[in-house]
Structure formats: C-alpha cells, structure tokens
Design a protein around this motif. Structure first.
Motif, PDB file in Angstrom:
ATOM      1  N   GLY A 505       0.889  -1.341  -0.085  1.00 25.57           N
ATOM      2  CA  GLY A 505       0.010   0.000   0.008  1.00 25.57           C
ATOM      3  C   GLY A 505       0.886   1.216  -0.028  1.00 25.57           C
ATOM      4  N   SER A 506       0.151   2.208  -0.239  1.00 19.14           N
ATOM      5  CA  SER A 506       0.867   3.792  -0.151  1.00 19.14           C
ATOM      6  C   SER A 506       0.823   4.306   1.306  1.00 19.14           C
ATOM      7  CB  SER A 506       0.328   4.787  -0.873  1.00 19.14           C
ATOM      8  OG  SER A 506       0.805   5.924  -1.244  1.00 19.14           O
ATOM      9  N   TRP A 507       2.221   4.703   1.658  1.00 21.71           N
ATOM     10  CA  TRP A 507       2.168   5.214   3.176  1.00 21.71           C
ATOM     11  C   TRP A 507       3.019   6.555   3.123  1.00 21.71           C
ATOM     12  CZ3 TRP A 507       0.684   2.984   7.601  1.00 21.71           C
ATOM     13  CH2 TRP A 507       0.060   1.733   7.623  1.00 21.71           C
ATOM     14  N   THR A 508       2.767   7.098   4.024  1.00 24.64           N
ATOM     15  CA  THR A 508       3.949   8.626   4.514  1.00 24.64           C
ATOM     16  C   THR A 508       3.980   8.029   6.035  1.00 24.64           C
ATOM     17  OG1 THR A 508       1.871   9.880   5.004  1.00 24.64           O
ATOM     18  CG2 THR A 508       2.705   9.861   2.870  1.00 24.64           C
ATOM     19  N   VAL A 509       5.307   8.580   6.130  1.00 24.10           N
ATOM     20  CA  VAL A 509       5.679   8.656   7.873  1.00 24.10           C
ATOM     21  C   VAL A 509       6.293   9.951   7.985  1.00 24.10           C
ATOM     22  CG1 VAL A 509       7.138   7.549   9.367  1.00 24.10           C
ATOM     23  CG2 VAL A 509       6.206   6.110   7.568  1.00 24.10           C
ATOM     24  N   ASP A 510       5.764  10.750   8.993  1.00 24.79           N
ATOM     25  CA  ASP A 510       5.958  11.955   9.146  1.00 24.79           C
ATOM     26  C   ASP A 510       6.663  12.119  10.850  1.00 24.79           C
ATOM     27  OD1 ASP A 510       5.445  13.252   6.835  1.00 24.79           O
ATOM     28  OD2 ASP A 510       3.267  13.201   7.546  1.00 24.79           O
TER      29      ASP A 510
END
Length: 570
Positions: A505-510
C-alpha cells in the motif's frame, strides 16, 4: 436500520429526511464501557489543517447508529469541566433496537471512554434518538440531562418517551422522571431541549417535540423544586399548513428584557410559502408560556426542508447579540439538487425574517445543513466558530459525509476554514454535530462530529485545534500494521525505527512536534508487505536541528494509521 423515513418532497425526487425511533423502559441499565476499534481499521477520517482529530469514539456493534445524536451536557457533576452525551439509538444492549446513551466527562485531558452508559430496555424504542443537557431543572446547582426515545416500539404504535436524569456529584443512570407522549407513533422525544427559563421563574424548563403527533406538537414542562412533574404546562400545536412541527428545537437568551428566554421551533415541512419549504417559529417566553409566534422565518423554495436543524444563542458575528442558524438540507444550490443550505439571522433588537448570511453545500445530494453547531472557539481568537454537517457528501465514498467549519467574528463569511470528511462510504459523518466549548479549560474549544453509519457501528470524532498535543490523537489503527519502538530512546540526535505492514500500500511517515505540526517527512512511497527501516537525524525539513522534546512518529495510509514516540535530548 436507518433512522430516516423515506419521504416524497413535493415537486422533487425522493429525499431523505426525518428521524424515526422507538420506546424506553422505566430504568436504563448502567454498565462499564470501553470503545472498540472493530471494523473501523479500514479507513480513517480526514481532518484538514488547522484542526486535528483528538479522539475517535466507536459504537459497540454493527448498525448501533452510535453518533446519531450528540450534545454538550453542561457540567453534570460540578467538577469545573463540561461533559457530553452520545446516542446510539439502535444499540441492542438493553433490548433489540432499544438504544443506548453514553456520558463522557470532561477533564484536563479529553476522555478516552464513557464514564456512564444507559441502555433502553424496550425493544425498538430508539433510546438516544435525541439527547440534550446543560439546564438545571430543579435548582440544585447541577446541570441535568434528558434522553429522547421517540420510536414506535415493537407494536408500531408507541407514542415515544423522554427520560429526565439529574446531575450530581456522582450522576447515575436512574431517571428522575419519565414523560410519556400521548399520540400513537407521534415520535414524542424526537427533539428535546433542557435549559431555557421560558417563564422567568429562575428554573430551567424542559421542551419536547413530537413531529408526527398529527402535524406535530411541542410540549413545555416547567422546572422547579422536586418532584418534577410529568404533566405539560403548555402544548403548542402546529399551525394550518404545518407538518413535522417540533422536528428541531433551540432557544435564545431573553431578547426583550422581561426575564424570560425565547423558544425556537423548526417545522421542516411547513407549506405556507411553498410546499415543504419549511419554517422556524420564534415564541417569546412569558410567565404564561405564550403559544403565538412573534416571528416566522420561512424557507426559500419548495422542498427545502428549512428548519430541519436549529442552533441559537451564540454571537457568531461579534455584534453583541445572539444569532439564529437554521438548516435547509434539501435546498438546491443552483443546479445542485439537495446540496443543502444553512442561514444565519443576526440577533438583537433588529432581528427580522431576512437572512444575513447564507452557507451553501458543495455538491448535489450533500444535504449540507442537516446539523449545525456553534460556540466552540477552536482557534483561540475569542470569537465562537461554526460547524455545519453534510452527512451525504461523497468525498471518501458515497454518503461518507462531511462537516465544514467556518471562523466566527466580524469577518464571518461563507468560505470554509476547515473540513472533516467521513472515512468511508455510508459513514454519514455530519449527521450530528455538537459544540463542546472549552472542555479542557485551556482557551481552545472542541467540536464533536457524529456519523451513524449504515455499514458499521458508527462513530463520533472529537476535533480541536491542531496545536493540541499530538499524543492525544486516537484514530483507527491500520489492521496488522505497526511502528516498532524507536531506538535509542531517548536519542541524541538520531534514532531508528521500522514500519511493519501486512500488505502492500501507499504510506507516508512523518515526525510531528507536540503541537501536531510536521517537522520532517521520513517516507512517502508505495510499500510492499514486510518491514521498512526508518531513520531520523533530529533535523527538520530544512535541515535545521530541532530542539529537545517529545516527538510523534505518525505513519498513515488509506487503511489507517499507527504511531510511536521518541524523546530527543541534546
């Protein structure tokens, strides 16, 4: 199990409106309760800056319709913090379709679970179809609260009931009074209001709407010393041409200086100006409880259903007078059928029947204006703000729902300042909204947004300013995904972690600071199932070293979120 009855709007295709509900028992059941994240891991609601999601509360079982009704409850136990109520009007805990209401207590932190639950004991009574609190009916110094159970029961002919609960140092689930409707299938309790002193005797009064008792009626019960009386002191009947009289209720502080508050009654199917254009009636309070309207606000076009929702008593535009807001969720906006509208009428001595502001739904079938709340100052500028629900908006799937927030004050206009959208199709987020005011006494207000959902248990989102500590955020976790603990922790300055996901899946981590602001982005990519290493060097997006403190690592995808924390020590 949807609470809405299908209705045919004159000159228009079938529109959805109206609350349908059922009866309660003599005593509600009290039990401990902890919220589950069942079935909600599939998606997360979207909250636009500068707001953030502080808590998500979930219903217990599919089709509970948790979040169908919401209301601030005032300070029920006089601990200095405001409390709030959430209804789940088809919950089965006490009886099939009996319904349940959840009481949350305010405090230094947003509540993570209900302090008290009360379940209706009669099948199909829809206990929790309406909730309200904040008024002191008996003069004991504690706010009291009421629950409407307007359903028709298993017989299909019950008139509906209202339960009155007293506040106190330790509020319980035993009603002080049960008030019965008198007209079969009249939906007595579909709207409830506790708080206004309509007769000027120093006690808050109880007002109950029964929109299907004939063409509708409203009953007024005077507050006073115990025991409270279940006999109405005044009954206000629908006018000729009215229908669904009493579908919504609100009140205004004393307008004319006679010591009596004023009552507003919504009539969404009023047809005086045009078929089902709708109307709102203002009844001035008097010692004799007047039943003749002093002002009538009317819908603009046939089928608008103006008066479906009401909000009043808050000075939104900063002119020193409390204003009136009314929703018309079936109004057309240009060619956008049923986009919905909301209207603001400036209060004060110049109050008239001409709207001073109009707020428009964004697209066809949004039903913007189904719910309205004001009085929460989320940005701390001293001006109360406005929220309007559109439960059939489609931002994240058909009927995922939305809530739009507008800044109050002298510059109030129809331009949205923030939005909250439902997590998935059929969530119906925005069916209900409630202002929680400054619930934590920190100078910032909070908003509660409900979505009853036709596919899961329903939810209520607690929204506040994005400069709240991000470690307060509780949103649906991604099923099976997790962020491994940061190491070393504390760090100086670098740290390692890993994102473990069960499927691609598409993920962002901030990296976020304690105000919820993004400091740095560690990852934004399509990931395959497995572990994915993360590294942060203690610097922001510009490459500057950040200061010591606690930081949140937040991973997000369409499937949900997960978090971990790290302390940076320099």
């Amino acid at each position: 199990m949807s609470p809405r009855f299908p209705t045919t709007t004159p000159g228009r295709r079938t529109a959805r409106a109206e609350c349908g509900c059922a009866l309660p028992s003599a005593l509600a059941r009290v039990r401990a309760f902890t919220f589950s994240t069942m079935a909600l891991a599939a998606a997360a609601p979207v909250v636009s800056a500068p707001l953030s999601l502080q808590r998500t509360y979930f219903g217990e079982a599919p089709l509970d319709q948790f979040g169908y009704a919401l209301h601030a409850a005032g300070d029920l136990n006089s601990d200095g913090f405001a409390d709030f109520l959430v209804g789940a009007n088809t919950n089965d805990s006490g009886a099939p379709g009996g319904g349940e209401v959840y009481l949350f207590r305010g405090g230094d932190e947003f509540p993570s679970s209900a302090a008290l639950t009360c379940a209706g004991q009669v099948a199909s009574e829809s206990f929790g179809g309406a909730v309200c609190g904040g008024g002191d009916l008996d003069g004991d110094g504690f706010a009291d609260w009421v629950v409407g159970a307007p359903g028709a029961g298993t017989s299909g002919s019950d008139p509906g009931r209202v339960y009155v609960f007293r506040g106190g140092a330790s509020p319980d689930g035993a009603p002080e009074l049960v008030v019965e409707g008198s007209v079969a299938t009249g939906q007595f309790g579909a709207a409830v209001l506790v708080g206004p002193d309509l007769d000027g005797d120093g006690y808050g009064d109880l007002v109950v709407g029964a929109p299907r008792a004939g063409n509708g009626e409203v009953r007024i019960y005077r507050g006073g010393p115990l025991p409270l009386d279940a006999t109405p002191d005044r009954i206000v009947h629908a006018r000729a041409g009215d229908s669904r009289f009493g579908r919504s209720l609100a009140w205004l502080p004393d307008l004319d200086g006679d010591g009596c508050d004023e009552l507003l009654v919504g009539v969404p199917h009023a047809s005086q100006s045009a078929a089902w254009a709708g109307a709102v009636l203002l009844l001035r309070g008097t010692a004799m409880l007047d039943t003749i309207p002093d002002l009538v606000l009317v819908g603009q076009a046939a089928g608008d259903e103006f008066g479906t929702s009401l909000e009043a008593g808050v000075d939104l535009d900063g002119d020193g007078a409390a204003d009136i807001l009314a929703g018309a969720p079936a109004a057309n906006v240009g060619a956008a059928v049923d986009a919905g509208r909301a209207y603001l009428y400036r209060g004060g001595t110049m109050l008239d029947a001409i709207a001073d502001h109009t707020f428009d739904g964004a697209a066809a079938d949004n039903r913007f204006g189904t719910s309205i709340a004001s009085g929460f100052d989320w940005d701390g500028d001293g001006a109360p703000d406005l929220a309007i629900g559109a439960p059939d908006a489609d931002a994240n799937g058909t009927d995922s729902g939305a809530c739009t927030i507008f800044r109050g004050g002298a510059a109030l206009d129809g331009t949205a300042d923030a939005t909250v959208t439902g997590p998935a199709a059929a969530a119906h987020l925005g069916e209900s909204v409630a202002s929680l005011g400054d619930i934590r006494r920190n100078g910032r207000g909070a908003l509660l947004v409900g979505g009853y959902s036709t596919t899961d248990a329903g939810r209520a989102l607690l929204i506040a300013s994005s400069d709240m500590p991000v470690d307060a955020v509780v949103i649906p976790p991604a099923s099976g995904a997790r962020l491994l603990p940061a190491w070393p922790n504390p760090c100086n300055p670098s740290m390692q972690s890993a994102l473990r996901i069960p499927e691609s899946g598409s993920w962002t981590v901030d990296v976020l600071d304690v105000r919820g602001r993004r400091v740095a982005r560690l990852l934004s990519a399509w990931l395959t199932a497995g572990n994915h290493a993360l590294h942060w060097d203690g610097r922001d997006a510009r490459g500057a070293a950040v200061s010591s403190g606690v930081y949140c690592i937040l991973a997000r995808s369409a499937k949900g979120t997960c978090t971990t924390h790290v302390t940076l020590v320099r």
